[in-house]
Design a protein around this motif. Sequence first.
Motif, short mmCIF file in Angstrom:
data_model
loop_
_atom_site.label_atom_id
_atom_site.label_comp_id
_atom_site.label_asym_id
_atom_site.label_seq_id
_atom_site.Cartn_x
_atom_site.Cartn_y
_atom_site.Cartn_z
N THR A 57 0.86 -1.19 0.00
CA THR A 57 0.00 0.00 0.00
C THR A 57 0.89 1.23 0.00
O THR A 57 2.11 1.13 0.14
CB THR A 57 -0.92 0.04 1.25
OG1 THR A 57 -0.10 0.23 2.42
CG2 THR A 57 -1.75 -1.22 1.38
N PHE B 36 -1.44 -0.81 8.63
CA PHE B 36 -2.70 -1.53 8.62
C PHE B 36 -3.32 -1.48 10.01
O PHE B 36 -2.67 -1.84 11.00
CB PHE B 36 -2.49 -3.00 8.22
CG PHE B 36 -1.97 -3.16 6.83
CD1 PHE B 36 -2.84 -3.33 5.77
CD2 PHE B 36 -0.61 -3.10 6.58
CE1 PHE B 36 -2.36 -3.45 4.48
CE2 PHE B 36 -0.11 -3.23 5.30
CZ PHE B 36 -0.99 -3.40 4.24
N ASP C 142 -16.32 -10.64 3.37
CA ASP C 142 -15.55 -9.55 3.97
C ASP C 142 -15.68 -9.52 5.49
O ASP C 142 -15.66 -8.45 6.10
CB ASP C 142 -15.92 -8.20 3.36
CG ASP C 142 -15.66 -8.15 1.87
OD1 ASP C 142 -14.67 -8.75 1.42
OD2 ASP C 142 -16.46 -7.52 1.15
N HIS D 81 -7.36 -4.42 8.93
CA HIS D 81 -8.04 -3.62 7.91
C HIS D 81 -7.08 -3.29 6.77
O HIS D 81 -5.87 -3.34 6.93
CB HIS D 81 -8.58 -2.32 8.53
CG HIS D 81 -9.69 -2.54 9.49
ND1 HIS D 81 -11.01 -2.52 9.11
CD2 HIS D 81 -9.69 -2.78 10.81
CE1 HIS D 81 -11.77 -2.73 10.16
NE2 HIS D 81 -11.00 -2.90 11.21
N SER D 82 -7.63 -2.87 5.65
CA SER D 82 -6.85 -2.60 4.44
C SER D 82 -6.03 -1.32 4.50
O SER D 82 -5.17 -1.09 3.65
CB SER D 82 -7.77 -2.53 3.21
OG SER D 82 -8.70 -1.48 3.36
N GLY D 83 -6.27 -0.47 5.48
CA GLY D 83 -5.55 0.79 5.56
C GLY D 83 -5.25 1.17 6.99
O GLY D 83 -5.61 0.46 7.93
N ASP E 15 -5.49 3.36 10.49
CA ASP E 15 -6.51 4.00 11.31
C ASP E 15 -6.13 5.48 11.41
O ASP E 15 -4.98 5.80 11.72
CB ASP E 15 -6.50 3.33 12.69
CG ASP E 15 -7.64 3.75 13.58
OD1 ASP E 15 -8.00 4.94 13.60
OD2 ASP E 15 -8.16 2.87 14.30
N ASN F 89 -11.88 5.15 9.91
CA ASN F 89 -11.74 5.17 8.45
C ASN F 89 -10.63 4.23 7.98
O ASN F 89 -9.81 4.59 7.13
CB ASN F 89 -11.51 6.60 7.96
CG ASN F 89 -11.73 6.74 6.48
OD1 ASN F 89 -12.52 6.02 5.89
ND2 ASN F 89 -11.02 7.67 5.86
N ALA F 90 -10.58 3.03 8.55
CA ALA F 90 -9.47 2.11 8.34
C ALA F 90 -9.61 1.22 7.12
O ALA F 90 -8.73 0.40 6.85
CB ALA F 90 -9.29 1.24 9.59
N GLY F 91 -10.67 1.36 6.37
CA GLY F 91 -10.82 0.54 5.17
C GLY F 91 -11.52 -0.78 5.44
O GLY F 91 -12.08 -1.02 6.50
N THR F 92 -11.45 -1.66 4.45
CA THR F 92 -12.16 -2.93 4.53
C THR F 92 -11.44 -3.91 5.45
O THR F 92 -10.25 -3.76 5.75
CB THR F 92 -12.29 -3.56 3.13
OG1 THR F 92 -10.98 -3.77 2.61
CG2 THR F 92 -13.08 -2.68 2.19
N LYS F 93 -12.16 -4.92 5.85
CA LYS F 93 -11.60 -6.00 6.68
C LYS F 93 -10.93 -6.99 5.73
O LYS F 93 -11.59 -7.55 4.87
CB LYS F 93 -12.71 -6.68 7.47
CG LYS F 93 -13.45 -5.72 8.40
CD LYS F 93 -14.69 -6.39 9.00
CE LYS F 93 -15.49 -5.41 9.83
NZ LYS F 93 -16.74 -6.01 10.34
#
Length: 147
Positions: free
Chosen positions: A47, A52, A66, A120-122, A124, A133-137
């Motif tokens: 990323t 993450f 997901d 998460h994909s991103g 925190d 707003n941490a993205g998807t699991k």
Amino acid sequence: MKYSAYPKATATIRGGEVYPNLKGVVRLFRSSDGTILEAEVTGLPETDTEFFALHIHEGESCLGKDFTETGSHWNPGKTVHPKHAGDLPPLLSNHGRAYMMVFTDRFFIEEVIGKTVIIHSGPDDFRTQPSGNAGTKIACGVIQKVY
């Protein structure tokens, strides 16, 4: 601080459909003042930030597309993010691998047995409510007692 040399609970982390090679383990050690959490993960995707989010969620299953069965952040005190009991420091990927160890007095191991650990994909952002707003699991594991 006194602590156990052996984990009292673990969660085997598995990636979802998009990241099937993502895997790892989270170990929880008993401390006289709280819990020491250790995470070892491999297969993290590349990323822009290489950070993450890592959280404990209220759900007791990694089922669902997901990981929908994991629910929201575990927040028994009904506090604002990032002061949820399940909010943890982020993982920092180094070529897909991450290691992290942290002490927390926000919970004892017995309180999280059966809960889920989510990657998460991103990162925190530590501001956005209710989950940063941490993205998807992208990965999940159920915390289980070690006998």
